[in-house]
Write a protein that holds these residues in place. Structure first.
Motif, PDB file in Angstrom:
ATOM      1  N   GLN A 109       0.841  -1.185   0.000  1.00 38.71           N
ATOM      2  CA  GLN A 109       0.000   0.000   0.000  1.00 38.71           C
ATOM      3  C   GLN A 109       0.880   1.241   0.000  1.00 38.71           C
ATOM      4  O   GLN A 109       2.021   1.222   0.481  1.00 38.71           O
ATOM      5  N   CYS A 110       0.337   2.338  -0.553  1.00 41.46           N
ATOM      6  CA  CYS A 110       1.035   3.614  -0.484  1.00 41.46           C
ATOM      7  C   CYS A 110       0.648   4.316   0.813  1.00 41.46           C
ATOM      8  O   CYS A 110      -0.149   3.794   1.606  1.00 41.46           O
ATOM      9  N   ASP A 111       1.161   5.511   1.043  1.00 42.76           N
ATOM     10  CA  ASP A 111       0.857   6.236   2.279  1.00 42.76           C
ATOM     11  C   ASP A 111      -0.607   6.637   2.374  1.00 42.76           C
ATOM     12  O   ASP A 111      -1.120   6.909   3.461  1.00 42.76           O
ATOM     13  N   ASN A 112      -1.297   6.668   1.245  1.00 43.95           N
ATOM     14  CA  ASN A 112      -2.730   6.991   1.252  1.00 43.95           C
ATOM     15  C   ASN A 112      -3.600   5.742   1.368  1.00 43.95           C
ATOM     16  O   ASN A 112      -4.826   5.847   1.374  1.00 43.95           O
ATOM     17  N   LYS A 123       5.435  -3.106 -12.254  1.00 50.61           N
ATOM     18  CA  LYS A 123       4.968  -2.557 -13.530  1.00 50.61           C
ATOM     19  C   LYS A 123       4.808  -1.045 -13.492  1.00 50.61           C
ATOM     20  O   LYS A 123       5.083  -0.370 -14.488  1.00 50.61           O
ATOM     21  N   VAL A 124       4.341  -0.503 -12.376  1.00 49.46           N
ATOM     22  CA  VAL A 124       4.130   0.950 -12.269  1.00 49.46           C
ATOM     23  C   VAL A 124       5.363   1.658 -11.726  1.00 49.46           C
ATOM     24  O   VAL A 124       5.314   2.842 -11.414  1.00 49.46           O
ATOM     25  N   ARG A 125       6.467   0.907 -11.610  1.00 52.83           N
ATOM     26  CA  ARG A 125       7.742   1.465 -11.142  1.00 52.83           C
ATOM     27  C   ARG A 125       7.614   2.109  -9.757  1.00 52.83           C
ATOM     28  O   ARG A 125       8.149   3.192  -9.500  1.00 52.83           O
ATOM     29  N   ASN A 126       6.850   1.429  -8.915  1.00 53.17           N
ATOM     30  CA  ASN A 126       6.682   1.835  -7.518  1.00 53.17           C
ATOM     31  C   ASN A 126       6.091   3.227  -7.359  1.00 53.17           C
ATOM     32  O   ASN A 126       6.361   3.930  -6.384  1.00 53.17           O
ATOM     33  N   ILE A 127       5.255   3.618  -8.312  1.00 58.04           N
ATOM     34  CA  ILE A 127       4.532   4.891  -8.216  1.00 58.04           C
ATOM     35  C   ILE A 127       3.045   4.579  -8.254  1.00 58.04           C
ATOM     36  O   ILE A 127       2.542   4.013  -9.236  1.00 58.04           O
ATOM     37  N   THR A 132       0.192   8.956  -7.100  1.00 57.00           N
ATOM     38  CA  THR A 132       1.605   9.168  -7.458  1.00 57.00           C
ATOM     39  C   THR A 132       2.564   9.070  -6.276  1.00 57.00           C
ATOM     40  O   THR A 132       3.746   9.394  -6.412  1.00 57.00           O
ATOM     41  N   LEU A 133       2.091   8.639  -5.127  1.00 56.57           N
ATOM     42  CA  LEU A 133       2.996   8.425  -4.002  1.00 56.57           C
ATOM     43  C   LEU A 133       3.720   7.081  -4.171  1.00 56.57           C
ATOM     44  O   LEU A 133       3.253   6.214  -4.910  1.00 56.57           O
ATOM     45  N   PRO A 134       4.867   6.897  -3.502  1.00 62.70           N
ATOM     46  CA  PRO A 134       5.583   5.623  -3.606  1.00 62.70           C
ATOM     47  C   PRO A 134       4.731   4.455  -3.121  1.00 62.70           C
ATOM     48  O   PRO A 134       3.998   4.563  -2.137  1.00 62.70           O
ATOM     49  N   VAL A 135       4.824   3.338  -3.815  1.00 64.62           N
ATOM     50  CA  VAL A 135       4.104   2.128  -3.434  1.00 64.62           C
ATOM     51  C   VAL A 135       5.031   0.936  -3.674  1.00 64.62           C
ATOM     52  O   VAL A 135       5.827   0.945  -4.605  1.00 64.62           O
ATOM     53  N   GLY A 136       4.923  -0.075  -2.808  1.00 67.68           N
ATOM     54  CA  GLY A 136       5.766  -1.245  -2.949  1.00 67.68           C
ATOM     55  C   GLY A 136       6.770  -1.399  -1.828  1.00 67.68           C
ATOM     56  O   GLY A 136       7.586  -2.318  -1.849  1.00 67.68           O
ATOM     57  N   TYR A 137       6.694  -0.514  -0.845  1.00 67.74           N
ATOM     58  CA  TYR A 137       7.634  -0.551   0.268  1.00 67.74           C
ATOM     59  C   TYR A 137       6.949  -0.849   1.598  1.00 67.74           C
ATOM     60  O   TYR A 137       7.583  -1.271   2.555  1.00 67.74           O
ATOM     61  N   ILE A 138       5.646  -0.611   1.670  1.00 67.93           N
ATOM     62  CA  ILE A 138       4.890  -0.820   2.907  1.00 67.93           C
ATOM     63  C   ILE A 138       3.882  -1.938   2.674  1.00 67.93           C
ATOM     64  O   ILE A 138       3.053  -1.869   1.763  1.00 67.93           O
TER      65      ILE A 138
END
Length: 327
Positions: A109-112, A123-127, A132-138
């Motif tokens: 999930q992203c921060d939102n 595929k979305v390059r972690n965006i 448009t917030l970073p995704v793929g880290y949480i």
């Protein structure tokens, strides 16, 4: 609407406390003055218990009323093993919002709070495509827990399948499910059902429209029209479809059954002998299992026969496994 069950452990403490609160006896108006004169602290505690019991009864009454009015809105039933049966009005909530495929662990999930599966994160390059917030880290541990503890019924349950599987595995199961619905190959018949039930249906309703056969024994057929054959003992239904082309015909032989291991494999040996030409045309191949006939010219798995060879006779031998005999 989708139905799935959620399983989980229960130490029994919550259930015990709930039942004990509901069993609290209300003070009697006939009790002696000594009881009525209890300390203010005890009276406050009794009031809390009474209020809790009343709230529980009120909630139960609302749930029963809602279920009576519209059982589709909420169908939740608890059992002794702490499993729940839940109806989802929108099953898409368990799918990745980007690729629309069933969510599988790991889920990010992203921060939102927008979700994404691990494949889509790459595929979305972690965006996040939503904000448009970073995704793929949480990781979204809550949704992962829901997915890991959810079980759904097979889509073929109405045809007899009793399997329950993880939500993310339902498509892979459906492809190989032996209860996949099969359509009757007889023209203008709309029967759909489990392939063994279909075999019984064809034998009972279309006996005069099929040709009976025995395994490894050849039968004569015509190649100017589609022919339906049924095995005399077990009742397997085979179809020889004929598609006309320019000076040729395309012949496809299929078994009406799902591509499940339990069904087995079948083969055919087809020989066409023309009247005016010496020689014969032979085709030996494995059949495809199909659940519904398609009136489209095949792209593969067909036999091409020149039109001038159709003046003679054709014989076909059907067998289990590979066919090595001669028709």
């Amino acid at each position: 609407m989708a139905r799935f069950s959620i399983s989980g452990g229960d130490d029994g403490e919550g259930s015990s406390n709930h039942q004990s609160r509901k069993r609290q006896r209300l003070p009697s108006i006939d009790e002696d003055e000594e009881t009525a004169g209890s300390s203010g602290e005890e009276e406050e505690e009794d009031d809390c218990l009474i209020e809790s019991s009343s709230d529980d009864s009120y909630r139960e009454m609302l749930l029963e009323e809602a279920t009576r009015i519209d059982p589709v809105i909420s169908q939740i039933s608890s059992s002794k093993d702490s499993s729940l049966s839940v109806s989802l009005l929108d099953p898409d909530v368990l799918d990745c919002p980007i690729c629309c495929e069933p969510l599988k662990v790991p889920i990010f999930q992203c921060d939102n709070g927008h979700l994404a599966c691990s494949v889509c994160c790459t595929k979305v390059r972690n965006i996040c495509p939503s904000c448009t917030l970073p995704v793929g880290y949480i990781r979204c541990r809550a949704m992962e827990k829901v997915i890991e503890t959810s079980r759904v019924s097979c889509p073929n349950a109405k045809y007899g399948c009793k399997e329950k599987m993880l939500y993310g595995n339902r498509f892979s199961h459906e492809k190989l499910c032996v209860f996949g619905p099969c359509s009757c190959p007889v023209l203008n018949c709309n029967y759909i059902g489990y392939y063994k039930d279909l075999n019984s249906h064809v034998r009972a309703k279309h006996k005069d429209e099929v040709i009976p056969f025995v395994w490894d024994v050849s039968v004569t057929i015509r190649l100017d029209k589609t022919t339906i054959l049924q095995e005399e003992k077990e009742g397997e239904v085979m179809v020889v479809q004929v598609f006309r082309g320019l000076h040729v015909v395309y012949v496809v032989v299929s078994c009406i059954a799902p591509s499940a291991r339990e069904v087995g494999n079948f083969s055919y040996y087809l020989v066409t002998v023309p009247l005016a030409v010496d020689g014969s045309l032979v085709q030996r191949s494995m059949m495809k299992n199909i659940q519904k006939l398609r009136n489209e010219q095949p792209e593969d798995g067909f036999m091409v026969i020149p039109s001038y060879m159709l003046s003679g006779s054709s014989r076909i031998l059907l067998g289990r496994g590979r066919a090595y005999g001669h028709a």
